[in-house]
Design a protein around this motif. Sequence first.
Motif, PDB file in Angstrom:
ATOM      1  N   GLY A 199      -9.876  -6.081  -0.991  1.00 31.29           N
ATOM      2  CA  GLY A 199      -8.922  -5.850   0.078  1.00 31.29           C
ATOM      3  C   GLY A 199      -8.343  -4.455  -0.056  1.00 31.29           C
ATOM      4  O   GLY A 199      -8.116  -3.969  -1.162  1.00 31.29           O
ATOM      5  N   PHE A 200      -8.121  -3.814   1.075  1.00 28.05           N
ATOM      6  CA  PHE A 200      -7.572  -2.453   1.064  1.00 28.05           C
ATOM      7  C   PHE A 200      -6.801  -2.214   2.348  1.00 28.05           C
ATOM      8  O   PHE A 200      -6.935  -2.961   3.322  1.00 28.05           O
ATOM      9  N   CYS A 201      -5.985  -1.172   2.366  1.00 25.02           N
ATOM     10  CA  CYS A 201      -5.264  -0.782   3.574  1.00 25.02           C
ATOM     11  C   CYS A 201      -6.180   0.050   4.447  1.00 25.02           C
ATOM     12  O   CYS A 201      -6.695   1.081   4.008  1.00 25.02           O
ATOM     13  N   CYS A 208       0.825  -1.208   0.000  1.00 25.83           N
ATOM     14  CA  CYS A 208       0.000   0.000   0.000  1.00 25.83           C
ATOM     15  C   CYS A 208       0.863   1.263   0.000  1.00 25.83           C
ATOM     16  O   CYS A 208       2.091   1.200   0.117  1.00 25.83           O
ATOM     17  N   GLN A 209       0.207   2.383  -0.080  1.00 23.17           N
ATOM     18  CA  GLN A 209       0.892   3.672  -0.144  1.00 23.17           C
ATOM     19  C   GLN A 209       1.660   4.001   1.139  1.00 23.17           C
ATOM     20  O   GLN A 209       2.752   4.563   1.084  1.00 23.17           O
ATOM     21  N   CYS A 213      -4.320   3.782   4.999  1.00 22.84           N
ATOM     22  CA  CYS A 213      -4.219   4.812   3.959  1.00 22.84           C
ATOM     23  C   CYS A 213      -5.282   4.689   2.870  1.00 22.84           C
ATOM     24  O   CYS A 213      -5.405   5.577   2.033  1.00 22.84           O
ATOM     25  N   GLY A 214      -6.037   3.601   2.871  1.00 22.20           N
ATOM     26  CA  GLY A 214      -7.129   3.445   1.916  1.00 22.20           C
ATOM     27  C   GLY A 214      -6.747   2.875   0.562  1.00 22.20           C
ATOM     28  O   GLY A 214      -7.608   2.727  -0.304  1.00 22.20           O
ATOM     29  N   THR A 215      -5.484   2.516   0.360  1.00 20.70           N
ATOM     30  CA  THR A 215      -5.065   1.992  -0.936  1.00 20.70           C
ATOM     31  C   THR A 215      -5.852   0.733  -1.296  1.00 20.70           C
ATOM     32  O   THR A 215      -5.884  -0.219  -0.524  1.00 20.70           O
ATOM     33  N   PRO A 216      -6.484   0.696  -2.485  1.00 20.74           N
ATOM     34  CA  PRO A 216      -7.119  -0.537  -2.941  1.00 20.74           C
ATOM     35  C   PRO A 216      -6.032  -1.568  -3.263  1.00 20.74           C
ATOM     36  O   PRO A 216      -5.081  -1.265  -3.987  1.00 20.74           O
ATOM     37  N   ARG A 274      -4.625  -6.878   5.197  1.00 24.20           N
ATOM     38  CA  ARG A 274      -5.575  -6.075   4.445  1.00 24.20           C
ATOM     39  C   ARG A 274      -6.926  -6.118   5.136  1.00 24.20           C
ATOM     40  O   ARG A 274      -7.293  -7.113   5.741  1.00 24.20           O
ATOM     41  N   ALA A 275      -7.641  -5.031   5.052  1.00 27.38           N
ATOM     42  CA  ALA A 275      -9.036  -5.007   5.486  1.00 27.38           C
ATOM     43  C   ALA A 275      -9.862  -5.507   4.312  1.00 27.38           C
ATOM     44  O   ALA A 275      -9.428  -5.455   3.158  1.00 27.38           O
TER      45      ALA A 275
END
Length: 150
Positions: A71-73, A12-13, A76-79, A59-60
Amino acid sequence: MDTQNEPASGGCQCGSVRFSIARLGKASICHCRMCQKAFGGLFAPLVEAHDITWTRGERAIFHSSKTNWRGFCRDCGTPLTYEFEGVVEVAIGTLDQPDLAQPVVQVNAGYRRACFDGLAKLPEKPSTLRDADEAWNRIVSSNQHPDHDT
């Protein structure tokens, strides 16, 4: 580019979530409305991830439908992923070396945005403005995680 059997890593970012992939599969661009919303963009560039291992963080998950999830962080919201029936596809932009995954097919083309076909034909900024952009980019202090494990 044939991405079969290529290992890869990414994350992720912010660097809270990192992964390694033993072998990349087929890369695609998905135009479906769920992917547009999940990525906040015109399409989702994805690549099959065979034998993915989460090397940092978790990942969430958001269940975007009865059969699919994203799945995403959480930080920070990164897909990060599109998942269904045991298949995991990762967002190509999250790879440390995104050029390893060259899309070979477009899926759900019926949802493709009207502007998509003309994107490559849009004019670029004149070189004088590009130089100013590059000067600005050199002084920006990015909080983004580097494209490698730390």
